[in-house]
Design a protein around this motif. Structure first.
Motif: not given
Ligand SMILES: Cc1ncc(COP(=O)(O)O)c(C=O)c1O
Length: 390
Positions: A30-56
């Protein structure tokens, strides 16, 4: 019962490596690890505009009109996107794929017979070995050298490595993780080298738009001197790897270009792997590219600056021109694996060891510049504190 026999190309080592084991142990406790290998932008707190989803939810997604190279409307959007690079591109020179990885497979099927080889950079993207082995393609590494604070191609090594079995040279522009672009002089050399040896260029430019400083970088997109395949895709251009859309832009002498596109069309037609909703969303999504890239570039630049301001005498930050990663040279008083295990077990910070990218010498560590600033700063602080104990 006799042991079942699988294809030799899948004889990979299956055991969990020491780093993953250590990470799993921390997780189990249960020890939290800071992941500096994170290369998945969707789990790094960027904001994706709502309009990107509604187009689907467009009604036209119910209609299937397969086109081997991708829907013309979608290819027009990708062609239009190249105008950001002041490039006029024809949609008919573009083939859509589900990912850059798939694009590599298509190109290996197109260009390389079993037993023939390609040249790949070192250090670079760790997936190459798998992408090539799965396609029964042999490879040789050509070194990138760090000289005078800059990464460059080892031109003499290229001349030594090329032979009658070499079918293509792969460039990563800018390279992952060194962040180095191909210069105009290097492209001129490569055009002559490839013409002489009848080799084509595959230029992976997924990070091309993530330039961090003004430089003499050139794109291979539209390179006409020799047969060239430039790769791009949504995983980096709009930071959405899960949307599964990438592309090959082919260019080169007319006859070879025409023939390669006809053959690629048959390869793509065999799979028809790019889904319709994503192709229909492409025009809206690529309009958001500047906004998403803006967020990522400012995060990467801020983390990079912070890192460079908080180094101690035991860490050298290698120069970079673009991309999402920073490379630190640290003292080789122990192996990279020992260093990375120590950061993980003692400081609960996870970084990449240089050997993951096939750095020729030790000791390097690679840090993702994507995590939010407070997370990144805390982890770098812990790394520097540990290094200062040497
Ligand atoms: C150099 C490079 N090319 C391609 C990819 C993956 O692209 P895709 O998700 O389109 O397969 C990555 C992923 O990190 C990468 O680093």
């Amino acid at each position: 019962m006799d042991k079942f026999s699988f294809a030799r190309r899948t004889n990979w080592q299956q055991e969990t490596n020491a780093l993953n084991k250590a990470f799993e142990e921390l997780q189990a406790q249960g020890i939290p690890v800071i992941d500096l290998t994170a290369s998945n932008p969707t789990s790094c707190g960027f904001l994706y505009p709502e309009g990107m989803l509604s187009v689907l939810t467009k009604e036209e997604n119910f209609h299937y009109q397969p086109d081997a190279c991708g829907m013309v409307s979608a290819r027009k959007v990708v062609a239009q996107h190249y105008t950001c690079q002041q490039l006029h591109v024809s949609p008919s020179d573009i083939v859509l794929t589900a990912s850059t990885s798939e694009a590599y497979s298509f190109l290996m099927r197109l260009l390389v017979n079993p037993g023939e080889k390609v040249l790949i950079p070192r250090p670079s993207y760790p997936l190459f070995q798998f992408l090539l082995e799965i396609n029964d393609v042999a490879f040789d590494y050509y070194p990138l050298q760090y000289e005078g604070g800059r990464w460059c191609l080892d031109l003499q090594a290229l001349e030594r490595l090329v032979d009658a079995k070499t079918r293509a040279i792969i460039l990563v522009n800018p390279n992952n993780p060194t962040g180095s672009y191909i210069s105009r002089a290097e492209l001129n050399f490569l055009n002559e080298f490839c013409r002489k040896h009848q080799v084509s260029i595959i230029s992976d430019e997924v990070f091309f738009e993530y330039s961090l400083i003004p430089s003499d970088a050139v794109s291979c997109a539209g390179n006409k001197a020799i047969l060239t395949f430039t790769l791009g895709g949504l995983s980096k251009t709009i930071g959405l790897p899960q949307m599964k859309c990438a592309w090959i832009l082919a260019s080169g002498p007319q006859e070879a270009l025409k023939e390669s596109l006809a053959r690629l069309e048959t390869i793509a037609d065999t799979y028809l792997s790019v889904n319709t909703p994503v192709q229909n969303a492409l025009s809206v999504w690529l309009d958001y590219a500047p906004e998403i890239q803006g967020q990522i570039i400012s995060r990467v630049k801020a983390n990079w600056q912070w890192l460079s301001d908080h180094l101690n005498e035991h860490a050298e930050l290698l120069s970079l021109q673009g991309g999402w990663y920073a490379t630190l040279r640290i003292p080789a008083i122990k192996s990279e694996e020992e260093w990375v295990l120590e950061f993980l077990r003692e400081d609960h910070v996870w970084v990449y060891p240089g050997y993951f990218f096939d750095f020729e010498r030790e000791a390097y560590i690679v840090l993702s510049l994507l995590p939010p600033a407070p997370v990144f700063q805390k982890a770098v602080g812990l790394i520097m504190k540990r290094l200062s104990k040497i």
